[in-house]
Design an enzyme around this catalytic site. Sequence first.
Site, PDB file in Angstrom:
ATOM      1  N   TYR A 250     -16.492  -5.497   5.593  1.00 33.40           N
ATOM      2  CA  TYR A 250     -15.078  -5.103   5.561  1.00 33.40           C
ATOM      3  C   TYR A 250     -14.254  -6.336   5.228  1.00 33.40           C
ATOM      4  O   TYR A 250     -14.433  -7.401   5.826  1.00 33.40           O
ATOM      5  CB  TYR A 250     -14.642  -4.536   6.910  1.00 33.40           C
ATOM      6  CG  TYR A 250     -13.143  -4.262   6.996  1.00 33.40           C
ATOM      7  CD1 TYR A 250     -12.624  -3.028   6.644  1.00 33.40           C
ATOM      8  CD2 TYR A 250     -12.258  -5.263   7.415  1.00 33.40           C
ATOM      9  CE1 TYR A 250     -11.260  -2.770   6.710  1.00 33.40           C
ATOM     10  CE2 TYR A 250     -10.890  -5.018   7.483  1.00 33.40           C
ATOM     11  CZ  TYR A 250     -10.394  -3.776   7.129  1.00 33.40           C
ATOM     12  OH  TYR A 250      -9.053  -3.531   7.177  1.00 33.40           O
ATOM     13  N   GLU A 339      -7.277  -3.626   1.107  1.00 34.44           N
ATOM     14  CA  GLU A 339      -8.402  -3.348   1.994  1.00 34.44           C
ATOM     15  C   GLU A 339      -9.593  -2.867   1.185  1.00 34.44           C
ATOM     16  O   GLU A 339      -9.467  -1.932   0.386  1.00 34.44           O
ATOM     17  CB  GLU A 339      -8.015  -2.276   3.025  1.00 34.44           C
ATOM     18  CG  GLU A 339      -9.124  -1.959   4.019  1.00 34.44           C
ATOM     19  CD  GLU A 339      -8.727  -0.855   4.975  1.00 34.44           C
ATOM     20  OE1 GLU A 339      -8.525   0.281   4.479  1.00 34.44           O
ATOM     21  OE2 GLU A 339      -8.604  -1.105   6.180  1.00 34.44           O
TER      22      GLU A 339
END
Length: 525
Positions: A250, A339
Amino acid sequence: MPKHTVSPGNIFLCLISGNPREAELSELKARFCSVRALPRPNSRDGRVRDRKELREQVNRRHRSDEETIPGRLREYNWLSVLTKQLFSTISGKVEHISGLGLENNYHMLASIRKAGSIARASLNYAASAGQRRYLSIHEYQSMNLLNSYGIPTPKSIPAKTPDEAFDVAKNFGQDKLVIKAQVLAGGRGKGKFSNGFQGGVHMVDSPAQAKEIASKMIGSSLITKQTGAAGRACNAVMLAERRQPAHEYYVAVLNDRVSQGAVLVASAQGGMNIEEVAAKDPTAIITTPIDFNNGLSKAEAISVAQKLGFKDEKTQSDAADIFINLYKIFKEKDATQIEINPMALTTDGEHGCQFGFDDNAEFRQNEVFSLRDISQEEPSEVRAQKANLNFIKLDGSVGCLVNGAGLAMATMDVLSLHGGQPANFLDVGGGATPETVKEAFEILLEDTKVKSIFINIFGGIMRCDYIAEGVIKATKELNLKVPLVVRLKGTKEQEAKQMIRESGLKIEAFDSLDEAAERASRLAD
């Protein structure tokens, strides 16, 4: 300044301390009218300009009754926040404060504090399909932007019809592909289309299969945990090469309130809900502050890659380059969030996105904002934005028209306290005209769930007679059938009330916010 003289600045300081001196209280009562509007750093012209931030403010407004005054003063309309905090701070010491028409609201505001749980239970501000003042773009557009900054991604091509999907798959160069519904919402893989088709992400092995699945996605609405019951229209799909990840990470670049700057947030536990990861294991989240002017250095970026578990120098260097380039995009494109979940280390060594952009930068980011897809937004919110109105659609039955973000939130609190459910957040701002008010009415009346309309105006910058003129005009021209409750206080108040009386229209006017909110709630039952 004498020790116990109370100026607006001292009022602010004594409220922060939460411990006003007795000697100050009597003078505070006498001089409260001298308080002027405090500056709001997140505004350009006295109005909240950023609707994602506004939604966060609405949510935070109901999370705790113990918020600190500095944060509250930055985030909400100065009058409602200062008044509520003042009453809660000196409760029992001042029976009422005159001069601003607040006497009738004292007991009501005290009740709100006691009934905070009622308000929180009654209002679900995390409602679906909310207005986004931060521009978001589709996945295939994000891929193109990443590629333009040298960040490697799997090959991906969009298609807007089933036939296009067939042609893309036929000429892709390989059979094993992934087809993804292009909808601005998370949870697509587990979503369900309005036609009953399950899942917004599928594996395909042939052009015919790509066409078949695209025909079930395109033209239907995808319903996920983030879209609400109505879902969002799927007008395109993306076909991408299928890669086998060796590990998923992530990575995000975000604005951080604590450090008051950008940060790189990374985790070795990618491909899953990052909020759940943070809750279960906070140590799994690596946060690195970024120097605004210089960005990430190569050494800092490699250090993050090492903490994530990249083993050899090449993969560490490649990951570091991605981190560095992500911040370049963030800064140069006026992004608010980037993101990537997951960022994949593939078996062949190549790294296999969600973007948000600040609407305030639209004037210098024309290329990015040309990618906006308004079909993914609530139509009434798109219309409100064009009229320069701060509007968020909710699920209740009482339409609200208020000036000032803080007063609008306080109004929703009071409605909730009396059993009403707000149908919207609507701040017309300080520069509204009769035409703007009429446009706001039209937007409210588009919602068939609205059973009553509550207008609550504090005339500071805004003139009450302008609101009254707009209300009368809208009522006549729109042949209004929905009950209308109006509360006007402040500049040109008497003139406004006279205009309403002389109009002959069935408009219920009140001086007390408590009584007006109660009436609007009952009319919506």
